[in-house]
Design a protein around this motif. Structure first.
Motif, mmCIF file in Angstrom:
data_model
loop_
_atom_site.group_PDB
_atom_site.id
_atom_site.type_symbol
_atom_site.label_atom_id
_atom_site.label_comp_id
_atom_site.label_asym_id
_atom_site.label_seq_id
_atom_site.Cartn_x
_atom_site.Cartn_y
_atom_site.Cartn_z
ATOM 1 N N LYS A 4 0.838 -1.200 0.000
ATOM 2 C CA LYS A 4 0.000 0.000 0.000
ATOM 3 C C LYS A 4 0.876 1.256 0.000
ATOM 4 N N LEU A 5 1.964 1.248 0.751
ATOM 5 C CA LEU A 5 2.864 2.399 0.773
ATOM 6 C C LEU A 5 3.592 2.553 -0.556
ATOM 7 N N ASN A 6 3.928 1.435 -1.208
ATOM 8 C CA ASN A 6 4.568 1.505 -2.525
ATOM 9 C C ASN A 6 3.644 2.197 -3.523
ATOM 10 N N LEU A 8 1.204 4.322 -2.744
ATOM 11 C CA LEU A 8 1.130 5.723 -2.340
ATOM 12 C C LEU A 8 2.317 6.503 -2.898
ATOM 13 N N ARG A 9 3.496 5.958 -2.792
ATOM 14 C CA ARG A 9 4.687 6.647 -3.308
ATOM 15 C C ARG A 9 4.570 6.898 -4.807
ATOM 16 N N GLY A 10 4.068 5.908 -5.521
ATOM 17 C CA GLY A 10 3.886 6.074 -6.962
ATOM 18 C C GLY A 10 2.861 7.143 -7.296
ATOM 19 N N THR A 11 1.784 7.195 -6.528
ATOM 20 C CA THR A 11 0.758 8.211 -6.807
ATOM 21 C C THR A 11 1.263 9.612 -6.460
ATOM 22 N N ILE A 12 2.091 9.719 -5.433
ATOM 23 C CA ILE A 12 2.670 11.027 -5.084
ATOM 24 C C ILE A 12 3.579 11.508 -6.206
ATOM 25 N N ILE A 13 4.405 10.616 -6.740
ATOM 26 C CA ILE A 13 5.300 11.009 -7.830
ATOM 27 C C ILE A 13 4.484 11.457 -9.052
ATOM 28 N N ARG A 14 3.445 10.709 -9.370
ATOM 29 C CA ARG A 14 2.601 11.088 -10.526
ATOM 30 C C ARG A 14 1.903 12.432 -10.282
ATOM 31 N N LEU A 15 1.439 12.654 -9.057
ATOM 32 C CA LEU A 15 0.807 13.930 -8.720
ATOM 33 C C LEU A 15 1.786 15.082 -8.932
ATOM 34 N N PRO A 39 -1.979 10.275 7.755
ATOM 35 C CA PRO A 39 -1.075 11.400 7.500
ATOM 36 C C PRO A 39 0.393 11.071 7.784
ATOM 37 N N ASP A 40 0.663 10.279 8.816
ATOM 38 C CA ASP A 40 2.055 9.906 9.099
ATOM 39 C C ASP A 40 2.645 9.054 7.982
ATOM 40 N N ASP A 41 1.834 8.190 7.363
ATOM 41 C CA ASP A 41 2.308 7.379 6.233
ATOM 42 C C ASP A 41 2.586 8.263 5.019
ATOM 43 N N ILE A 42 1.769 9.282 4.821
ATOM 44 C CA ILE A 42 1.984 10.202 3.702
ATOM 45 C C ILE A 42 3.296 10.961 3.902
ATOM 46 N N ARG A 43 3.490 11.472 5.110
ATOM 47 C CA ARG A 43 4.732 12.209 5.406
ATOM 48 C C ARG A 43 5.952 11.293 5.298
ATOM 49 N N ALA A 44 5.824 10.053 5.757
ATOM 50 C CA ALA A 44 6.929 9.101 5.657
ATOM 51 C C ALA A 44 7.239 8.784 4.195
ATOM 52 N N THR A 94 5.569 1.711 -6.595
ATOM 53 C CA THR A 94 4.705 1.078 -7.597
ATOM 54 C C THR A 94 4.070 2.175 -8.426
ATOM 55 N N LEU A 95 4.440 2.209 -9.697
ATOM 56 C CA LEU A 95 3.858 3.175 -10.623
ATOM 57 C C LEU A 95 2.760 2.487 -11.413
#
Length: 99
Positions: A4-6, A8-15, A39-44, A94-95
Motif C-alpha cells: 500500500k505504501l509503494n 502511495l509513493r507512486g501516486t505522489i510522484i505522478r501527482l 497522515p504519518d504514512d503520507i509524510r513518511a 509502484t507506478l
C-alpha cells in the motif's frame, strides 16, 4: 502494508509530475490523500522519496507565524526519469499505468 505504501509513493510522484515544474506543500499532499492513508504514512512516503533522490524538500518561513516553516516538495529529474522508464524500476515504488 508495504504494498500500500509503494502504491502511495507512486501516486505522489505522478501527482507532482502533473504540477511540474512547480511543487506542492506538504499540507496540500496530505489533504489530497488523507482519506485513504494515514497522515504519518503520507509524510513518511514524502521523506522516503526525498531520501531516494526523487523529490526535493523545500522549507520557507511561514508568512504569519515566525516560528513555523512551510514545507514543500518538488519532483526532480530522477523522478521524471522513473515515471518515463528511463531508469530502472524502484522496488519501493509502484507506478500504476496512467489513466
Amino acid at each position: 502494508m508495504a504494498i500500500k505504501l509503494n502504491i502511495l509513493r507512486g501516486t505522489i510522484i505522478r501527482l507532482l509530475k502533473e504540477v511540474y515544474p512547480d511543487g506542492l506543500n506538504e499540507t496540500e499532499v496530505v489533504g489530497i490523500y488523507y482519506q485513504y492513508y494515514k497522515p504519518d504514512d503520507i509524510r513518511a512516503s514524502l521523506q522516503y522519496l526525498t531520501d531516494k533522490g526523487y523529490l526535493s524538500r523545500l522549507e520557507s518561513p511561514h508568512p504569519y507565524k515566525p516560528l513555523e516553516k512551510i514545507v514543500g516538495y518538488k519532483l526532480l529529474p530522477k523522478g521524471i526519469d522513473l515515471i518515463d522508464g528511463n531508469v530502472d524500476a524502484d522496488p519501493g515504488i509502484t507506478l500504476s499505468p496512467e489513466a
